[in-house]
Motif scaffolding. Structure first.
Motif, short mmCIF file in Angstrom:
data_model
loop_
_atom_site.label_atom_id
_atom_site.label_comp_id
_atom_site.label_asym_id
_atom_site.label_seq_id
_atom_site.Cartn_x
_atom_site.Cartn_y
_atom_site.Cartn_z
N GLU A 45 0.98 -0.99 -0.07
CA GLU A 45 -0.08 0.04 0.15
C GLU A 45 0.83 1.32 -0.18
O GLU A 45 0.47 2.35 -0.59
CB GLU A 45 -0.85 -0.03 1.24
CG GLU A 45 -2.06 0.76 1.10
CD GLU A 45 -3.18 0.43 2.13
OE1 GLU A 45 -3.34 -0.65 2.29
OE2 GLU A 45 -3.70 1.52 2.73
N TYR A 48 2.46 1.81 -3.62
CA TYR A 48 1.21 2.14 -4.35
C TYR A 48 0.96 3.59 -4.33
O TYR A 48 0.93 4.15 -5.52
CB TYR A 48 -0.15 1.40 -3.82
CG TYR A 48 -1.25 1.59 -4.45
CD1 TYR A 48 -1.85 0.87 -5.51
CD2 TYR A 48 -2.06 2.93 -4.35
CE1 TYR A 48 -3.10 0.96 -6.22
CE2 TYR A 48 -3.14 3.01 -4.85
CZ TYR A 48 -3.68 2.18 -6.10
OH TYR A 48 -4.88 2.40 -6.87
N LEU A 120 -4.19 14.46 -7.09
CA LEU A 120 -4.28 13.22 -6.25
C LEU A 120 -2.68 12.94 -5.94
O LEU A 120 -2.57 12.55 -4.86
CB LEU A 120 -4.47 12.21 -7.33
CG LEU A 120 -4.69 10.82 -6.94
CD1 LEU A 120 -5.74 10.72 -5.71
CD2 LEU A 120 -5.34 9.76 -7.96
N ASP B 82 -8.74 -2.38 -0.61
CA ASP B 82 -8.01 -1.39 0.45
C ASP B 82 -7.42 -0.30 -0.25
O ASP B 82 -7.57 1.11 -0.04
CB ASP B 82 -7.35 -1.99 1.37
CG ASP B 82 -7.99 -2.68 2.59
OD1 ASP B 82 -9.18 -2.47 2.44
OD2 ASP B 82 -7.58 -3.42 3.21
N VAL B 83 -6.35 -0.51 -1.09
CA VAL B 83 -5.64 0.30 -1.99
C VAL B 83 -6.56 1.41 -2.73
O VAL B 83 -6.32 2.45 -2.75
CB VAL B 83 -4.65 -0.18 -2.60
CG1 VAL B 83 -3.29 -0.68 -1.88
CG2 VAL B 83 -4.91 -1.26 -3.74
N VAL B 84 -7.38 0.76 -3.42
CA VAL B 84 -8.30 1.62 -4.41
C VAL B 84 -9.28 2.52 -3.36
O VAL B 84 -9.44 3.71 -3.76
CB VAL B 84 -9.07 0.61 -5.34
CG1 VAL B 84 -10.07 1.49 -6.05
CG2 VAL B 84 -8.37 -0.14 -6.00
N GLU B 86 -8.62 3.60 -0.52
CA GLU B 86 -7.73 4.61 -0.03
C GLU B 86 -7.53 5.89 -1.09
O GLU B 86 -7.74 7.00 -0.42
CB GLU B 86 -6.23 4.04 0.25
CG GLU B 86 -5.50 5.20 1.04
CD GLU B 86 -4.45 4.93 2.21
OE1 GLU B 86 -4.60 3.63 2.35
OE2 GLU B 86 -3.97 5.63 2.72
N VAL B 87 -7.48 5.57 -2.28
CA VAL B 87 -7.47 6.62 -3.16
C VAL B 87 -8.66 7.33 -3.50
O VAL B 87 -8.63 8.46 -3.41
CB VAL B 87 -7.02 5.95 -4.86
CG1 VAL B 87 -7.42 7.10 -5.69
CG2 VAL B 87 -5.67 5.62 -4.53
#
Lengths: 151, 110
Positions: A45, A48, A120, B82-84, B86-87
């Motif tokens: 994470e 990422y 972002l 989870d990672v998506v 978070e974005v």
């Protein structure tokens, strides 16, 4: 923190990749980043977020920095303090800190599309900076992590 | 990126797997446009297989939302990793879309 035998500690401890400003080069940028950060063993994470911030800045350069002409992007990764990425282009001057946060209503109703990527990228990292230097745009992204603390 | 559409009564469940970025997002736009032309206005986006989304992917979702608003349709996004997620949270995106824990939960909202 890097160990003495880490390849990143060679010379200045920095790694640099030069890309053509084209979408087809993004995979190379990702692979480069993954290789460069292997020594710090980030959680997926954490990786990422840094990867996405890098890609967003690169896509912005690809789309806007070199209208109607070819250009290059230089990415430098260094560690300590934190994970630090420096992204350079010699395209037209552009300060991404000046892009306002998106107005979502406006985006949906009017189909406004710009500014999302830069916003972002700024949101994903701990420190986001920009300077114009020697005819280049220089964006620096810093992420402070347990595996690569900022001090 | 793999995109599959499955009709469920008057709704369409669109499964998106892999990476949704500047390279692949135009595919998503085209497929959605085809379903819109086909008359679909109720979309469930099954993101359980989505590993990565960039601003290009977010932009595609905004475009779909805009088109659906014009047709009085709706979209629910389901099963974020989870990672998506978070974005979505970081960008503020999570506040403008209907998000459901699962496809089944999303279908109940349409």
């Amino acid at each position: 923190m890097t160990k003495p035998d880490d390849p990143l500690k060679d010379g200045s401890g920095r790694r640099t990749l030069t890309l053509r400003a084209e979408l087809s080069e993004l995979d190379r940028a990702r692979r480069f980043l993954r290789d460069a950060l292997r020594v710090v063993r980030l959680e997926e994470e954490e990786f990422y977020k840094i990867e996405l911030a890098l890609v967003e800045i690169c896509v912005n350069i690809i789309r806007y920095a070199y209208p109607g002409q070819e250009g290059m992007i230089t990415v430098t990764v260094s560690l300590d303090p934190g994970v630090c990425l420096e992204i350079r282009d010699s395209g037209r001057p552009f300060d991404p800190r000046r892009v306002p946060p998106p107005d979502w209503d406006e985006h949906v109703k009017l189909g406004r599309k710009n500014g999302l990527g830069v916003y972002l990228a700024r949101s994903l990292v701990d420190e986001f900076d920009y300077r114009r230097e020697g005819g280049e745009n220089v964006v620096t992204l810093t992420q402070c992590l347990p595996a690569a603390p900022c001090g | 990126m793999i995109i599959e559409g499955k009709k469920d009564k008057d709704r369409i469940i669109v499964s998106v797997a892999g990476r949704m970025d500047a390279v692949s997002a135009p595919d998503f736009d085209r497929r959605c446009e085809d379903w819109l032309v086909d008359g679909q206005t109720l979309f469930v986006l099954d993101f359980s297989g989505l590993e990565y989304i960039s601003s290009a992917g977010l932009r595609s979702l905004l475009v779909l939302a805009k088109k659906l608003t014009a047709r009085k349709g709706q979209v629910v996004i389901a099963a974020l990793k989870d990672v998506v997620r978070e974005v979505f949270t970081i960008s503020g995106f999570g506040s403008i879309f209907l998000i459901a824990e699962s496809v089944e939960a999303a279908l109940r909202r349409l």
